[in-house]
Motif scaffolding. Structure first.
Motif, PDB file in Angstrom:
ATOM      1  N   GLY A 270       0.941  -1.279   0.042  1.00  0.00           N
ATOM      2  CA  GLY A 270       0.131   0.097   0.074  1.00  0.00           C
ATOM      3  C   GLY A 270       0.871   1.282   0.080  1.00  0.00           C
ATOM      4  O   GLY A 270       0.575   2.271  -0.438  1.00  0.00           O
ATOM      5  N   PHE A 271       1.995   1.319   0.658  1.00  0.00           N
ATOM      6  CA  PHE A 271       2.799   2.372   0.816  1.00  0.00           C
ATOM      7  C   PHE A 271       3.499   2.808  -0.587  1.00  0.00           C
ATOM      8  O   PHE A 271       3.321   3.712  -0.947  1.00  0.00           O
ATOM      9  CB  PHE A 271       4.011   2.181   1.768  1.00  0.00           C
ATOM     10  CG  PHE A 271       4.887   3.127   1.521  1.00  0.00           C
ATOM     11  CD1 PHE A 271       4.773   4.442   2.061  1.00  0.00           C
ATOM     12  CD2 PHE A 271       6.166   2.957   0.918  1.00  0.00           C
ATOM     13  CE1 PHE A 271       5.988   5.482   1.811  1.00  0.00           C
ATOM     14  CE2 PHE A 271       7.211   4.015   0.799  1.00  0.00           C
ATOM     15  CZ  PHE A 271       6.975   5.166   1.057  1.00  0.00           C
ATOM     16  N   ALA A 321      -7.876  -9.269   5.535  1.00  0.00           N
ATOM     17  CA  ALA A 321      -9.057  -8.346   5.077  1.00  0.00           C
ATOM     18  C   ALA A 321      -8.832  -7.108   5.429  1.00  0.00           C
ATOM     19  O   ALA A 321      -8.931  -6.386   4.243  1.00  0.00           O
ATOM     20  CB  ALA A 321     -10.331  -8.857   6.229  1.00  0.00           C
ATOM     21  N   GLN A 322      -8.161  -6.611   6.295  1.00  0.00           N
ATOM     22  CA  GLN A 322      -7.796  -5.012   6.334  1.00  0.00           C
ATOM     23  C   GLN A 322      -6.760  -4.737   5.010  1.00  0.00           C
ATOM     24  O   GLN A 322      -7.034  -3.523   4.676  1.00  0.00           O
ATOM     25  CB  GLN A 322      -7.017  -4.866   7.609  1.00  0.00           C
ATOM     26  CG  GLN A 322      -8.056  -4.930   8.785  1.00  0.00           C
ATOM     27  CD  GLN A 322      -9.120  -3.934   8.987  1.00  0.00           C
ATOM     28  OE1 GLN A 322      -9.133  -3.067   8.130  1.00  0.00           O
ATOM     29  NE2 GLN A 322     -10.277  -4.593   9.299  1.00  0.00           N
ATOM     30  N   MET A 323      -5.935  -5.597   4.748  1.00  0.00           N
ATOM     31  CA  MET A 323      -5.149  -5.171   3.469  1.00  0.00           C
ATOM     32  C   MET A 323      -5.781  -5.174   2.260  1.00  0.00           C
ATOM     33  O   MET A 323      -5.558  -4.240   1.558  1.00  0.00           O
ATOM     34  CB  MET A 323      -3.870  -6.189   3.338  1.00  0.00           C
ATOM     35  CG  MET A 323      -2.844  -6.068   4.697  1.00  0.00           C
ATOM     36  SD  MET A 323      -2.074  -4.627   4.502  1.00  0.00           S
ATOM     37  CE  MET A 323      -2.776  -3.868   5.947  1.00  0.00           C
ATOM     38  N   GLY A 324      -6.845  -6.028   2.211  1.00  0.00           N
ATOM     39  CA  GLY A 324      -7.792  -6.156   1.161  1.00  0.00           C
ATOM     40  C   GLY A 324      -8.527  -4.818   1.003  1.00  0.00           C
ATOM     41  O   GLY A 324      -8.566  -4.293   0.044  1.00  0.00           O
ATOM     42  N   PHE A 325      -9.131  -4.437   2.114  1.00  0.00           N
ATOM     43  CA  PHE A 325      -9.773  -2.954   2.066  1.00  0.00           C
ATOM     44  C   PHE A 325      -9.039  -2.016   1.944  1.00  0.00           C
ATOM     45  O   PHE A 325      -9.368  -1.060   1.079  1.00  0.00           O
ATOM     46  CB  PHE A 325     -10.167  -2.873   3.618  1.00  0.00           C
ATOM     47  CG  PHE A 325     -11.586  -3.477   3.892  1.00  0.00           C
ATOM     48  CD1 PHE A 325     -12.824  -3.341   3.320  1.00  0.00           C
ATOM     49  CD2 PHE A 325     -11.852  -4.426   4.997  1.00  0.00           C
ATOM     50  CE1 PHE A 325     -13.994  -3.858   3.625  1.00  0.00           C
ATOM     51  CE2 PHE A 325     -12.895  -5.158   5.149  1.00  0.00           C
ATOM     52  CZ  PHE A 325     -13.976  -4.821   4.474  1.00  0.00           C
ATOM     53  N   MET A 326      -7.511  -1.943   2.368  1.00  0.00           N
ATOM     54  CA  MET A 326      -6.588  -0.909   2.036  1.00  0.00           C
ATOM     55  C   MET A 326      -6.520  -0.519   0.568  1.00  0.00           C
ATOM     56  O   MET A 326      -6.411   0.283  -0.091  1.00  0.00           O
ATOM     57  CB  MET A 326      -5.436  -0.900   2.711  1.00  0.00           C
ATOM     58  CG  MET A 326      -4.440   0.090   2.607  1.00  0.00           C
ATOM     59  SD  MET A 326      -2.648  -0.087   3.294  1.00  0.00           S
ATOM     60  CE  MET A 326      -2.340  -1.676   2.270  1.00  0.00           C
ATOM     61  N   LEU A 327      -6.156  -1.930  -0.214  1.00  0.00           N
ATOM     62  CA  LEU A 327      -5.880  -1.958  -1.511  1.00  0.00           C
ATOM     63  C   LEU A 327      -7.048  -1.501  -2.418  1.00  0.00           C
ATOM     64  O   LEU A 327      -7.065  -0.923  -3.214  1.00  0.00           O
ATOM     65  CB  LEU A 327      -5.465  -3.267  -2.139  1.00  0.00           C
ATOM     66  CG  LEU A 327      -4.218  -3.554  -1.424  1.00  0.00           C
ATOM     67  CD1 LEU A 327      -3.685  -5.175  -1.960  1.00  0.00           C
ATOM     68  CD2 LEU A 327      -3.011  -2.597  -1.785  1.00  0.00           C
ATOM     69  N   LEU A 342      -3.917   2.436   6.790  1.00  0.00           N
ATOM     70  CA  LEU A 342      -2.651   1.728   6.806  1.00  0.00           C
ATOM     71  C   LEU A 342      -1.888   2.222   8.154  1.00  0.00           C
ATOM     72  O   LEU A 342      -1.701   1.199   9.208  1.00  0.00           O
ATOM     73  CB  LEU A 342      -1.578   2.297   5.780  1.00  0.00           C
ATOM     74  CG  LEU A 342      -0.095   1.714   5.510  1.00  0.00           C
ATOM     75  CD1 LEU A 342       0.366   2.014   4.161  1.00  0.00           C
ATOM     76  CD2 LEU A 342       0.795   2.322   6.580  1.00  0.00           C
ATOM     77  N   LEU A 343      -2.201   3.472   8.683  1.00  0.00           N
ATOM     78  CA  LEU A 343      -1.499   3.889   9.850  1.00  0.00           C
ATOM     79  C   LEU A 343      -2.314   3.317  11.104  1.00  0.00           C
ATOM     80  O   LEU A 343      -1.744   2.667  11.966  1.00  0.00           O
ATOM     81  CB  LEU A 343      -1.538   5.345  10.165  1.00  0.00           C
ATOM     82  CG  LEU A 343      -0.634   6.138   9.050  1.00  0.00           C
ATOM     83  CD1 LEU A 343      -0.699   7.572   9.199  1.00  0.00           C
ATOM     84  CD2 LEU A 343       0.754   5.926   9.386  1.00  0.00           C
ATOM     85  N   ALA A 344      -3.734   3.347  10.957  1.00  0.00           N
ATOM     86  CA  ALA A 344      -4.490   2.828  12.174  1.00  0.00           C
ATOM     87  C   ALA A 344      -4.294   1.482  12.098  1.00  0.00           C
ATOM     88  O   ALA A 344      -4.315   0.685  13.226  1.00  0.00           O
ATOM     89  CB  ALA A 344      -5.845   3.072  11.888  1.00  0.00           C
ATOM     90  N   HIS A 345      -4.334   0.611  11.209  1.00  0.00           N
ATOM     91  CA  HIS A 345      -4.236  -0.908  11.216  1.00  0.00           C
ATOM     92  C   HIS A 345      -2.809  -1.333  11.879  1.00  0.00           C
ATOM     93  O   HIS A 345      -2.969  -2.317  12.647  1.00  0.00           O
ATOM     94  CB  HIS A 345      -4.356  -1.395   9.772  1.00  0.00           C
ATOM     95  CG  HIS A 345      -4.283  -3.064   9.795  1.00  0.00           C
ATOM     96  ND1 HIS A 345      -2.793  -3.463   9.604  1.00  0.00           N
ATOM     97  CD2 HIS A 345      -5.020  -4.138  10.045  1.00  0.00           C
ATOM     98  CE1 HIS A 345      -2.921  -4.755   9.573  1.00  0.00           C
ATOM     99  NE2 HIS A 345      -4.150  -5.162  10.060  1.00  0.00           N
ATOM    100  N   SER A 346      -1.612  -0.496  11.455  1.00  0.00           N
ATOM    101  CA  SER A 346      -0.604  -0.937  11.949  1.00  0.00           C
ATOM    102  C   SER A 346      -0.444  -0.788  13.311  1.00  0.00           C
ATOM    103  O   SER A 346       0.034  -1.783  14.146  1.00  0.00           O
ATOM    104  CB  SER A 346       0.508   0.073  11.275  1.00  0.00           C
ATOM    105  OG  SER A 346       0.836  -0.244   9.931  1.00  0.00           O
TER     106      SER A 346
END
Length: 536
Positions: A270-271, A321-327, A342-346
């Protein structure tokens, strides 16, 4: 004369600060080599201490660089971009936010891991490779050169592989690490292709020149192809279907490794997209690929997460799932939301893994039964409708993107579906107020993070809108069925299949096993002490 002296002093100060910023990842690499050769417990302890001091220094330096960016935004000339160019740095808002994140995570993680692994036989291998991972991520974030970014990308993956195989006798861990190794090499090849295509189109590897050229030149087939290659690289790095199986199986690694992976490494796909999206004109084929695969992965991973009984496995599916949402958010052009995600999930996932033992103890407490469905819907539906009306009146809060408006409205409503039975009326209204507070909270977060990116969003196209709407509708229907009708027979039948992730990881896993099978291993009796992993 005084003005000239002031300007000179300021320039030297800025240059010194940036040199310190760059010195931290270099020093971390040096310390990785030193700690690998530590021969006594005292020298290893000093290495832990210096590593924590370096990551804390990176945190302070990143705050100072962020302060200079704020001064630049207010019209105070600091000379930051000019001073950064000779050092190969790109100190924009995105770099500062990511640097703050990784330096904070690194400081906390090293402190936790030192106590967690004390006396463990994997301690001496963990520290050097952990420092290499942190240094590589920092270089990836700081650099203004695509080739350096590519080298750091590969360095993160190689160092993480050594952490995932910290205990070589664990066959499943070795198998998962090898699967990840294969996926990472596919991602590396895709990123190399993307970088080569961008260079072929614009003739430069440096980000400032690349962005300037992209503003004046039309895209061309090279840029479109680069977007697809970059999407494949991000999908591989973020463990998306069907290359996600390794993420679920690496839970045998120690908890600090899991925290580092889920909070500081897996989001790098994502970054890289947030770094390079200004090169693309509008939404590309790569964006559509992120919408389709990211949205489908989010759907499968959310449903699978709801069926897990292991805390760490549930967290792993949550990350997927969260990476899927981010992408997905990147795919629909919602770049500010993707950065916030990205920041909140990390931060959330680092805490979840480091506190997973506490979560296990808390899960033993008896859960309160839910309130009747009609009562929960009587609050959730009106709250979602109010949120939707607010966003229709102020569409700029969601970047004029109806998909984001629908997503935020659903988030408001879904928070009230978990209301327990016996909740008093004043507390119900308090819960409604807290749910609606998500809207102004997101607006505040958007206003803070939007200046960090060249563009807060890209206008939605018809194709992206239809594809995104299909993914969101599928997710709402599936999650709603499980949440509202958990006892239904047809839900129970599907629950069995979702507990295995619909078996979508099996073809890739079997292909990797066929190429390089992992031999069986029998545990010697002398191996029992000094092991830490999922059961610890």
């Amino acid at each position: 004369m005084p003005n000239f002296v002031d300007i000179t002093v300021l320039s030297i100060s800025v240059l010194s600060l940036l040199a310190l910023w760059l010195l931290v990842p270099v020093s971390l690499l040096v310390m990785a080599g030193v700690s690998a050769r530590a021969s006594t417990p005292a020298s290893l302890q000093r290495a832990w201490k210096i590593g924590r001091w370096l990551t804390a220094s990176a945190l302070v330096a990143s705050l100072a660089v962020g302060g200079l960016l704020v001064l630049d935004a207010l019209g105070v000339p600091t000379g930051l971009p000019e001073a950064a160019q000779p050092l190969g740095l790109y100190p924009d808002g995105l770099a500062v936010w990511m640097a703050l994140l990784i330096s904070l995570l690194g400081t906390v993680l090293l402190r936790f891991a030192e106590n967690y692994l004390k006396g463990d036989r994997g301690e001496r291998r963990f520290l050097p490779w952990c420092l290499v991972v942190l240094a590589s991520v920092m270089l990836l974030v700081f650099t203004h050169h695509l080739v350096v970014m590519l080298i750091a990308w590969v360095g993160v993956s190689v160092a993480l592989h050594h952490l995932l195989t910290l205990y070589p006798e664990r066959v499943e861990a070795q198998r998962a690490a090898w699967q990840k190794f294969v996926v990472s090499r596919l991602g590396d090849a895709a990123l190399i292709a993307a970088v080569a295509l961008l260079y072929a189109r614009f003739g430069t590897f440096q980000l400032p020149e690349l962005f300037a050229a992209a503003e004046t030149a039309s895209g061309g087939w090279q840029v479109e192809a680069a977007s697809v290659a970059l999407a494949i690289a991000a999908l591989c790095k973020c463990a998306q279907v069907p290359m996600h199986g390794w993420l679920i199986k690496v839970m045998e690694a120690p908890t600090p490794v899991s925290a580092l992976l889920h909070a500081g490494v897996i989001n790098l796909g994502g970054f890289v997209w947030l770094r390079l999206f200004p090169v693309f004109e509008g939404l590309t084929l790569g964006h559509y690929l992120l919408i389709a695969v990211g949205g489908f992965t989010a759907l499968v991973a959310v449903m699978t997460m709801l069926t897990q009984t292991s805390v760490k496995h549930a967290l792993a599916w949550s990350t997927c799932a969260q990476m899927g949402f981010m992408l997905f958010e990147i795919g629909v052009g919602a770049y500010t939301l993707a950065l916030a995600h990205l920041l909140a999930h990390s931060l959330y996932k680092a805490h979840s893994f480091l506190a997973s033992g506490r979560t296990v103890r808390a899960s033993r407490c008896e859960r309160l039964p839910l309130a009747p469905l009609r009562q929960r819907l009587s609050l959730a539906l009106p709250a979602a409708a109010v949120a939707a009306m607010v966003l229709m009146m102020w569409p700029s809060l969601v970047s004029h993107n109806p998909l984001l408006g629908a997503l935020l409205s659903l988030a408001v409503g879904s928070t009230l579906l978990g209301m327990p039975v016996g909740t008093a009326k004043p507390k119900r209204w308090a819960l409604v107020g807290m749910a609606l507070a998500l809207v102004p909270l997101y607006a505040l977060l958007h206003s803070v993070l939007a200046p960090a990116l060249p563009s807060a969003y890209t206008p939605l196209t018809l194709t992206a809108g239809l594809l995104g709407a299909l993914m969101l509708a599928s997710l709402v229907l599936a999650a709603g069925a499980v949440t509202l009708f958990p006892q239904a027979a047809w839900v129970a039948r599907w629950r069995v299949h979702f507990s295995q992730g619909l078996y979508l990881a099996l073809p890739f896993q079997r292909g990797v096993d066929a190429v390089a099978p992992i031999r069986a291993w029998s545990r010697p009796s002398s191996l029992a002490p000094g092991l830490k992993g999922e059961w610890s």
